[in-house]
Design a protein around this motif. Structure first.
Motif, short mmCIF file in Angstrom:
data_model
loop_
_atom_site.label_atom_id
_atom_site.label_comp_id
_atom_site.label_asym_id
_atom_site.label_seq_id
_atom_site.Cartn_x
_atom_site.Cartn_y
_atom_site.Cartn_z
N THR A 154 0.84 -1.19 0.00
CA THR A 154 0.00 0.00 0.00
C THR A 154 0.88 1.25 0.00
O THR A 154 1.99 1.25 0.54
N VAL A 155 0.38 2.32 -0.61
CA VAL A 155 1.18 3.52 -0.81
C VAL A 155 0.38 4.76 -0.41
O VAL A 155 -0.75 4.96 -0.88
N GLY A 156 0.97 5.60 0.42
CA GLY A 156 0.42 6.92 0.72
C GLY A 156 1.32 7.97 0.12
O GLY A 156 2.54 7.84 0.14
N VAL A 157 0.73 9.01 -0.44
CA VAL A 157 1.49 10.09 -1.08
C VAL A 157 1.07 11.42 -0.48
O VAL A 157 -0.12 11.72 -0.39
N ILE A 158 2.06 12.21 -0.06
CA ILE A 158 1.82 13.59 0.34
C ILE A 158 2.51 14.45 -0.70
O ILE A 158 3.73 14.44 -0.81
N ALA A 159 1.73 15.16 -1.48
CA ALA A 159 2.26 15.99 -2.57
C ALA A 159 2.12 17.45 -2.18
O ALA A 159 1.01 17.96 -2.05
N VAL A 160 3.25 18.11 -1.98
CA VAL A 160 3.23 19.51 -1.59
C VAL A 160 3.28 20.35 -2.86
O VAL A 160 4.19 20.23 -3.68
N ASP A 161 2.27 21.18 -3.02
CA ASP A 161 2.10 21.96 -4.25
C ASP A 161 2.33 23.44 -4.00
O ASP A 161 2.23 23.92 -2.86
N PRO A 162 2.60 24.20 -5.07
CA PRO A 162 2.60 25.66 -4.93
C PRO A 162 1.24 26.14 -4.45
O PRO A 162 0.23 25.45 -4.60
N SER A 163 1.23 27.32 -3.86
CA SER A 163 0.00 27.86 -3.29
C SER A 163 -0.61 28.92 -4.19
O SER A 163 0.09 29.71 -4.82
N SER A 164 -1.93 28.95 -4.20
CA SER A 164 -2.65 30.02 -4.88
C SER A 164 -2.48 31.32 -4.10
O SER A 164 -2.64 31.35 -2.88
N ARG A 165 -2.15 32.40 -4.81
CA ARG A 165 -2.04 33.70 -4.14
C ARG A 165 -3.41 34.20 -3.69
O ARG A 165 -3.51 35.02 -2.77
N LEU A 166 -4.48 33.72 -4.33
CA LEU A 166 -5.82 34.20 -4.00
C LEU A 166 -6.43 33.44 -2.84
O LEU A 166 -6.91 34.03 -1.88
N SER A 167 -6.41 32.09 -2.92
CA SER A 167 -7.08 31.29 -1.90
C SER A 167 -6.14 30.72 -0.85
O SER A 167 -6.58 30.30 0.22
N GLY A 168 -4.84 30.65 -1.16
CA GLY A 168 -3.90 30.00 -0.26
C GLY A 168 -3.86 28.50 -0.42
O GLY A 168 -3.05 27.82 0.20
N GLY A 169 -4.77 27.95 -1.25
CA GLY A 169 -4.83 26.50 -1.43
C GLY A 169 -3.81 26.01 -2.43
O GLY A 169 -3.08 26.78 -3.05
N ALA A 170 -3.78 24.68 -2.59
CA ALA A 170 -2.79 24.07 -3.47
C ALA A 170 -3.20 24.20 -4.92
O ALA A 170 -4.37 24.02 -5.27
#
Length: 316
Positions: free
Chosen positions: A72-88
């Protein structure tokens, strides 16, 4: 608590991660995380490198390789952030051709936000929880440069990716990047001669720095798109996972301590952490709390009490 979570599958893990995000400092969350930290099931692979090097494509290929082995595999993918929402911003996730119905794969994207080093604030507790539930956990950083080495504070095995013809051999002679990898992957190996030259250049550059070859650092050429070189890469990772249990346990203890100090510094500043260190409160077991997340909660409560005493809230 952890057993109940495991029984609820991917939906339960998703809800637990959402709860950590919204109630990160709560007692119940701390108890769950400390239980998870005491029961590490999986091996954590940190995947880092500059933007465009092919980290997401390699992550996708590793998922397939591990699932073919029944892991089994878990992945944590850290993405750039939106300047507007702060989300990925989830553009890189489109390169992962996973089956959404596969209960053996769980992928979580996180926004880096203001955090430097290629990781997000929640990466460490999320990794601890996934590590207790999955056989392998892949943490893919946002695109990083020469000095962002935080992945070494979270992974059991660090893979740094280099791109053929990009001049990364010179960058690997610089201390920040050179000190962290256990494996260097030259991506896009199907580029032929330019990829082979990059492998040779990296081996030469690394041979000039602090005896890394003697420490077992591997340089491997991989074409994730054509699945070339994947078996040697997975083999080296699995060799570390099975043969260095003592070293990995010590590495994890050091990572716990660094997370604790960084977490408290983000909340209370370096001066607060320095005062805690000076009185011995940061030492494991100093307050009677054994788990790092309970320790963080206990130390935070004491700092809050001290600040309230020195600067009482204004009366309304």
């Amino acid at each position: 608590m952890l057993g109940d979570l495991a029984a609820r599958g991917k939906a339960g893990l998703a809800r637990a991660l959402a709860r950590i995000e919204s109630h990160g400092g709560g007692a119940e969350v701390a108890d769950l995380l400390d239980e998870a930290a005491a029961s590490p099931r999986g091996h954590v692979l940190g995947l880092t490198g500059p933007p465009g090097v092919g980290k997401s494509t390699l992550t996708d290929a590793l998922i397939r390789a591990y699932r073919a082995r029944g892991l089994t595999v878990g992945v944590i993918a850290v993405d750039p952030s939106s300047r507007l929402s702060g989300g990925a911003l989830l553009g890189d996730r489109t390169r992962m051709r996973r089956d959404p119905g596969d209960d053996g794969v769980f992928v979580r994207s996180m926004a880096a936000r203001e955090r430097l080093g290629g990781l997000a604030d929640l990466t460490y507790p999320a990794m601890v929880l996934m590590r207790a539930l999955m056989d392998r956990v892949i943490v893919e950083t946002v695109g990083v440069g020469q000095s962002e080495t935080a992945i070494a504070d979270i992974a059991d095995t660090v893979v740094c990716c280099a791109q053929p013809g990009s001049g990364d051999a010179i960058q690997y002679m610089k201390a920040g990047v050179m000190e962290i990898p256990d494996i260097v992957v030259v991506t896009k190996a199907d580029m032929g001669d330019v990829a082979r030259r990059t492998v040779a250049d990296l081996k030469g550059a690394l041979g000039l720095t602090a005896g890394r070859d003697a420490m077992g650092l591997q340089v491997i050429a991989v074409s994730a798109a054509r699945e070339q070189g994947l078996e040697p890469l997975v083999g080296f990772i699995e060799e570390r996972a099975s043969g260095q249990a003592g070293d990995i346990a010590a590495r994890r203890r050091a990572q716990d301590q660094r997370w604790l100090e960084r977490h408290l510094a983000e909340l209370y500043g370096q001066a607060g952490v320095a005062r805690l260190a000076a009185c011995g409160a940061l030492a494991p077991g100093a307050l009677g709390e054994s788990g790092v997340f309970r320790r963080a909660r206990s130390l935070g409560a004491r700092l809050d009490a001290a600040l309230d005493s020195a600067f009482p809230p204004a009366k309304k």
